[in-house]
Design a protein around this motif. Structure first.
Motif, PDB file in Angstrom:
ATOM      1  N   ARG A 142       0.455   5.437   0.284  1.00  0.00           N
ATOM      2  CA  ARG A 142      -0.491   6.493   0.661  1.00  0.00           C
ATOM      3  C   ARG A 142       0.227   7.843   0.616  1.00  0.00           C
ATOM      4  O   ARG A 142       1.366   7.979   1.066  1.00  0.00           O
ATOM      5  CB  ARG A 142      -0.997   6.227   2.080  1.00  0.00           C
ATOM      6  N   TYR A 143      -0.452   8.816   0.037  1.00  0.00           N
ATOM      7  CA  TYR A 143       0.054  10.199   0.053  1.00  0.00           C
ATOM      8  C   TYR A 143      -0.614  10.952   1.190  1.00  0.00           C
ATOM      9  O   TYR A 143      -1.828  10.862   1.384  1.00  0.00           O
ATOM     10  CB  TYR A 143      -0.256  10.901  -1.274  1.00  0.00           C
ATOM     11  N   ILE A 144       0.175  11.685   1.965  1.00  0.00           N
ATOM     12  CA  ILE A 144      -0.375  12.480   3.065  1.00  0.00           C
ATOM     13  C   ILE A 144       0.098  13.918   2.940  1.00  0.00           C
ATOM     14  O   ILE A 144       1.244  14.186   2.603  1.00  0.00           O
ATOM     15  CB  ILE A 144       0.026  11.910   4.445  1.00  0.00           C
ATOM     16  N   GLY A 165       1.109   0.307  -6.769  1.00  0.00           N
ATOM     17  CA  GLY A 165       1.243   1.642  -6.201  1.00  0.00           C
ATOM     18  C   GLY A 165       2.609   2.228  -6.487  1.00  0.00           C
ATOM     19  O   GLY A 165       3.628   1.518  -6.507  1.00  0.00           O
ATOM     20  N   GLU A 207       0.847  -1.190   0.000  1.00  0.00           N
ATOM     21  CA  GLU A 207       0.000   0.000   0.000  1.00  0.00           C
ATOM     22  C   GLU A 207       0.881   1.238   0.000  1.00  0.00           C
ATOM     23  O   GLU A 207       1.859   1.325   0.743  1.00  0.00           O
ATOM     24  CB  GLU A 207      -0.901   0.028   1.244  1.00  0.00           C
ATOM     25  N   ARG A 212      -5.190  10.158  -7.352  1.00  0.00           N
ATOM     26  CA  ARG A 212      -5.489   9.059  -6.452  1.00  0.00           C
ATOM     27  C   ARG A 212      -4.410   9.018  -5.365  1.00  0.00           C
ATOM     28  O   ARG A 212      -3.235   8.797  -5.673  1.00  0.00           O
ATOM     29  CB  ARG A 212      -5.520   7.750  -7.229  1.00  0.00           C
ATOM     30  N   HIS A 213      -4.803   9.217  -4.098  1.00  0.00           N
ATOM     31  CA  HIS A 213      -3.848   9.374  -3.012  1.00  0.00           C
ATOM     32  C   HIS A 213      -3.659   8.125  -2.164  1.00  0.00           C
ATOM     33  O   HIS A 213      -2.954   8.164  -1.151  1.00  0.00           O
ATOM     34  CB  HIS A 213      -4.245  10.557  -2.129  1.00  0.00           C
ATOM     35  N   ILE A 214      -4.243   7.029  -2.544  1.00  0.00           N
ATOM     36  CA  ILE A 214      -3.968   5.746  -1.902  1.00  0.00           C
ATOM     37  C   ILE A 214      -4.152   4.653  -2.940  1.00  0.00           C
ATOM     38  O   ILE A 214      -5.067   4.715  -3.772  1.00  0.00           O
ATOM     39  CB  ILE A 214      -4.878   5.505  -0.676  1.00  0.00           C
ATOM     40  N   CYS A 215      -3.226   3.693  -2.930  1.00  0.00           N
ATOM     41  CA  CYS A 215      -3.279   2.634  -3.933  1.00  0.00           C
ATOM     42  C   CYS A 215      -2.820   1.330  -3.302  1.00  0.00           C
ATOM     43  O   CYS A 215      -1.746   1.266  -2.693  1.00  0.00           O
ATOM     44  CB  CYS A 215      -2.385   2.981  -5.127  1.00  0.00           C
ATOM     45  N   THR A 216      -3.637   0.301  -3.438  1.00  0.00           N
ATOM     46  CA  THR A 216      -3.291  -1.016  -2.931  1.00  0.00           C
ATOM     47  C   THR A 216      -4.129  -2.079  -3.626  1.00  0.00           C
ATOM     48  O   THR A 216      -5.200  -1.787  -4.161  1.00  0.00           O
ATOM     49  CB  THR A 216      -3.485  -1.104  -1.411  1.00  0.00           C
ATOM     50  N   THR A 249      -0.609   8.096  -6.388  1.00  0.00           N
ATOM     51  CA  THR A 249      -0.021   6.818  -5.992  1.00  0.00           C
ATOM     52  C   THR A 249      -0.374   5.720  -6.996  1.00  0.00           C
ATOM     53  O   THR A 249      -0.081   4.555  -6.766  1.00  0.00           O
ATOM     54  CB  THR A 249      -0.520   6.403  -4.597  1.00  0.00           C
TER      55      THR A 249
END
Length: 883
Positions: free
Chosen positions: A200-202, A297, A198, A288-292, A260
């Protein structure tokens, strides 16, 4: 001007000077469009090969290629997997310029991926390798870009991007970073990897927000990869990518986007980085700020910039990681480790200074070349990178080539360590202790081992009994003792691994622990126990010897037995050398205590002398003599004799070289013509071939060597490792003219072209006109040719050979340089050998200003000087040598 900018300006000046000044370029030129200038290498991307350089500490290998490909691993753990040539890279940087429509013209800031240039801009690309970092520079008529890649002492990776407007007009553009991390224990990627990863961009704050520059803040990326260690233990590998951007007062960040999703970055499952759809439009759309799970990703961004008159922007990314985390708290720790660009520049400058300081522990500068194809400027740079290569080969943690069999070779690592001893004895000592802990209690060394993934697990080993593994252990430790006088090393405690199931390569940690000396005694006894007691009395080949490809000699003709009485002459000669080394060592430490071993070893020494002279030398019908490579079970056939299994008369290289190096030669120097005749028969465009003629498909019993194309690797090519043994042997018997001719052929920068890095040793030079092979090599960096060439230079060219009780000073005759300045620390004494060629014809020595008389060596045919241990107790010795 910051250090990064100043460095790029200097490299740019040098690059264009090389392009426009042919005499300047010729002074530093290597093959493969490479130039060696001082401590750094300028390498221009090419289509017929690639150069590369490794970074990292403690067995962590970050590879940077001229082509722009990058990958890294520490053993089986890969933060970034290797991409095969022509494939989509795992690390990429781009710039985009607005065109007449609403789209952007995109250029890669690395030589890969290849994107067709439709912008009309003239693009210059070059790569610069230093000992601390790599710079990828891209220059157009109006912009200059540089991507700097640096790995710190904690193996954190830093990517610094410099963007500079070269004009007096405003320029709008974007820059984009793409990282596809792996962070897994595996050698390749499969469909399951995306299920357990996974990214994730924060949004987070950095120092700019604190200073009121909120518009310049950039968020971070968190990578989490889940792995199962066993049925009940699941852990996570955590990575964090931090980013900073620093526009100067004439420039600004106007907007930015992050994604991501690889699909979003490249344009879907049918696209790739070679056709990055999002970059053409300058936008990810709705990021898209989360990819799994459903797709791969990545870390991707687009930063739109306004650069004013001669404006400049620095963009920094770092990747740090933690392995085997039990929860998610590791990310919080990594998020606090941001380093501003200026501090990073200072860190790199300090690293460069430290590299120079470490390199100074063993240094040599040669003066002007008087003959031969070796330029002094290039040679001096090569010597520094050769040391780096030997250190790399010494301290590996396995899986350098990222395939199942790429473990840590006992033979390989001890040969390399024998070179590392000369300037990093402490690191060599630590690695030797590690490797000794993986041998069997009976003294049998595995061919290869790996470090256990965690405490309590069994390591993976290659248990095939290549007979020569232990011989290198004894020779290397002998060299270490002679060079350091650290006899306490022999008392250090080491463990063992017991073989549980040889066929399945299963081992378990032994409860036995004893000293290094006991390990050596057991290794020596194991080697002696594998003599052909039924027949010739020489050392049996078992699975094979140093020449892995010739692995058929040990096969038994009895189907009930796995190994027969086939013999390796090279290994027999090495055991003969080991017996001399063990006798010297035991006599030095306590001859009365080890009297029984000494008596036994002396008897074995005499026995090997007799049987080698009886069986290893054969005579042809015309009276010609030949030292053979070995023979099959019950001496049913000979390899390297007058009638080999394929009916051919064949000459082999290594047995001839080791007849000299083992000192068997000194019993009867009259065999010199036989050895030199063999060397002459093996000579070629690229140096001595390992065998001549090659083994064809009809050669029975010799093993897999016949499957290699003729003229490649060990099968009739200049396999440089073996060729270098012969060069060392030539220096040893006073044939310095022939030795220089062959050494010139082996050095990679003396050829017109080369398929890999010309500033370090490759493993071979192939030649087969039919198959259009002319000088190509299988690989570079991880090859034993490096340590043999380094040891030859130290012992027989610059001329320092350590012994128990002192050192010999013995610079070679016929040096192709006017002078040299060689510095090394031996047994705590800084020794400086200054050589000058005056043409007097009579060698003279002086030590700290006092004239000394040398001793003529009948074997080496030169006058050498003995420096005793008592003389080495002084802080420094300056030794002048004049020919």
């Amino acid at each position: 001007m910051d250090l990064f900018q100043g460095t790029i300006d200097y490299f740019s000046e040098q690059y264009f000077k090389l392009k426009t000044n042919s005499s300047y370029a010729q002074k530093y030129k290597m093959p493969g469009d490479v130039y060696a200038i001082g401590d750094y290498i300028i390498s221009i991307p090419r289509d017929d090969g690639d150069s590369r350089y490794p970074y990292g500490k403690g067995g962590f290998n970050f590879w940077a290629y001229t082509s722009g490909y990058m990958h890294c691993n520490e053993g089986l753990f890969s933060p970034f997997l290797k991409a095969n040539e022509g494939k989509e890279p795992k690390i990429a940087f781009f710039a985009g310029f607005p065109d007449d429509s609403e789209n952007y013209q995109v250029i890669s800031l690395l030589p890969v991926p290849f994107i067709e240039n439709n912008s009309g801009k003239k693009v210059e690309r070059y790569t610069v390798f230093t000992r601390s970092c790599t710079y990828y520079v891209t220059e157009t008529d109006d912009m200059k870009f540089a991507v700097r890649v640096f790995v710190d002492e904690a193996n954190r990776m830093f990517f610094s991007v410099l963007i500079r407007n070269s004009t007096a007009q405003n320029r709008q553009l974007f820059v984009s970073a793409y990282l596809n991390p792996f962070l897994s224990h595996n050698i390749n990627e499969n469909d399951e990897n995306k299920w357990f990863r996974e990214i994730r961009y924060i949004e987070d704050c950095n120092e700019y927000e604190k200073d009121g520059y909120e518009k310049d803040r950039l968020g971070s990326f968190i990578i989490k990869v889940n792995e199962d260690l066993d049925r009940t233990t699941s852990v996570s590998n955590i990575g964090v990518v931090l980013r900073n951007i620093q526009p100067d007062q004439n420039s600004r960040l106007t907007r930015h986007q992050e994604t991501t999703s690889r699909y979003q970055y490249v344009g879907g499952s049918r696209s790739s980085l070679h056709t990055p759809v999002a970059l053409k439009s300058g936008s990810f759309g709705t990021p898209r700020h989360i990819c799994t799970f459903t797709e791969t990703g990545i870390i991707g961004d687009i930063l739109h910039l306004d650069t004013g008159r001669h404006g400049q922007v620095r963009y920094e990314l770092s990747l740090d990681f933690l392995k085997h985390c039990s929860d998610d708290t590791g990310a919080a720790e990594l998020l606090e480790k941001r380093i501003p660009g200026e501090k990073l520049d200072t860190k790199i400058e300090q690293s460069e200074m430290q590299e120079k300081e470490n390199g100074g522990l063993l240094s040599c500068r040669v003066g002007e070349t008087v003959e031969g194809p070796v330029k002094d400027t290039v040679f001096n740079t090569f010597f520094e990178h050769l040391k780096k290569q030997v250190e790399f080969c010494s301290l590996i943690k396995g899986y350098v080539q990222l395939f199942e069999g790429s473990l840590i070779g006992i033979r390989d690592v001890f040969q390399a360590i024998e070179g590392l001893i000369f300037w990093k004895p402490a690191a060599a000592r630590e690695k030797m202790l590690e490797a000794l802990g993986f041998i069997s209690p009976d003294g049998r060394c595995p061919r290869q081992y790996t470090l256990p993934v965690r405490e309590g697990t069994a390591p993976k080993m290659d248990l095939r009994p290549f007979i020569d593994q232990g011989v290198w252990v004894i020779s290397t430790i002998t060299t270490y003792l002679k060079f350091t006088n650290d006899f306490e090393f022999l008392n250090e405690k080491c463990g063992y691994y017991e073989i549980v199931d040889e066929k399945k390569s299963l081992v378990k940690k032994s409860s036995i622990q004893d000293s290094v000396l006991e390990h050596l005694l057991k290794i020596m006894n194991y080697l002696l126990s594998n003599r052909d007691f039924e027949g010739t009395g020489c050392i049996r080949a078992l699975y094979g010897d140093w020449n892995d490809a010739l692995d058929g000699l040990g096969v038994s003709s009895d189907p009930e037995k796995e190994y027969g009485t086939g013999v390796s002459v090279m290994a027999s000669l090495q055991v003969y050398q080991n017996l001399q080394e063990m006798l010297e060592m035991l006599d030095k430490i306590d001859s009365s205590r080890y009297s029984s071993q000494i008596t036994s070893y002396k008897a074995a020494l005499r026995a090997l002398e007799n049987v080698l002279q009886k069986y290893a030398i054969v005579t042809g019908d015309n009276g010609e003599k030949r030292i053979v490579h070995g023979w099959g079970d019950k001496r049913s056939y000979i390899v390297g004799g007058f009638n080999d299994p394929d009916g051919k008369s064949r000459v082999g290289l290594t047995s001839n070289a080791f007849w000299i190096l083992s000192k068997m030669y000194e019993l009867d120097p009259g065999i010199k013509d036989t050895i030199l005749d063999a060397f002459n028969k093996l000579d070629s465009k690229y140096g001595y071939k390992t065998f001549d003629p090659f083994f064809g498909s009809d050669a029975q019993g010799v093993g897999r060597i016949k499957k290699l194309p003729p003229g490649t690797a060990e099968n009739g090519a200049a396999y440089i490792h073996a060729s270098a043994f012969a060069v060392m042997a030539l220096f040893r018997i006073g044939c310095s003219g022939e030795a220089w001719q062959q050494l010139f052929k082996l050095l990679p920068f003396t050829h017109e072209k080369i398929s890999c890095s010309p500033f370090v040793m490759p493993n071979s030079y192939g030649y087969n006109a039919e198959k259009q092979i002319d000088g190509q090599s299988m690989q570079d960096w991880q090859t034993g040719s490096s340590n043999v060439v380094l040891k030859t230079l130290i012992k027989y060219v610059f001329g320092l050979e350590p012994q128990f009780g002192g050192v010999w000073i013995q610079p070679a005759k016929g040096l192709p340089f006017e002078e040299f300045n060689f510095q090394i620390t031996v047994k705590g004494c800084r020794v400086n050998i200054l050589y000058r060629k005056s043409g007097s014809g009579n060698r003279k020595y002086a030590v700290n200003g006092n004239n000394r008389e040398g001793i003529h060596d009948e074997i080496m045919m030169l006058k050498k000087l003995w420096i005793s241990d008592s003389e080495l107790e002084t802080k420094s010795l300056k030794i002048y040598v004049e020919d």
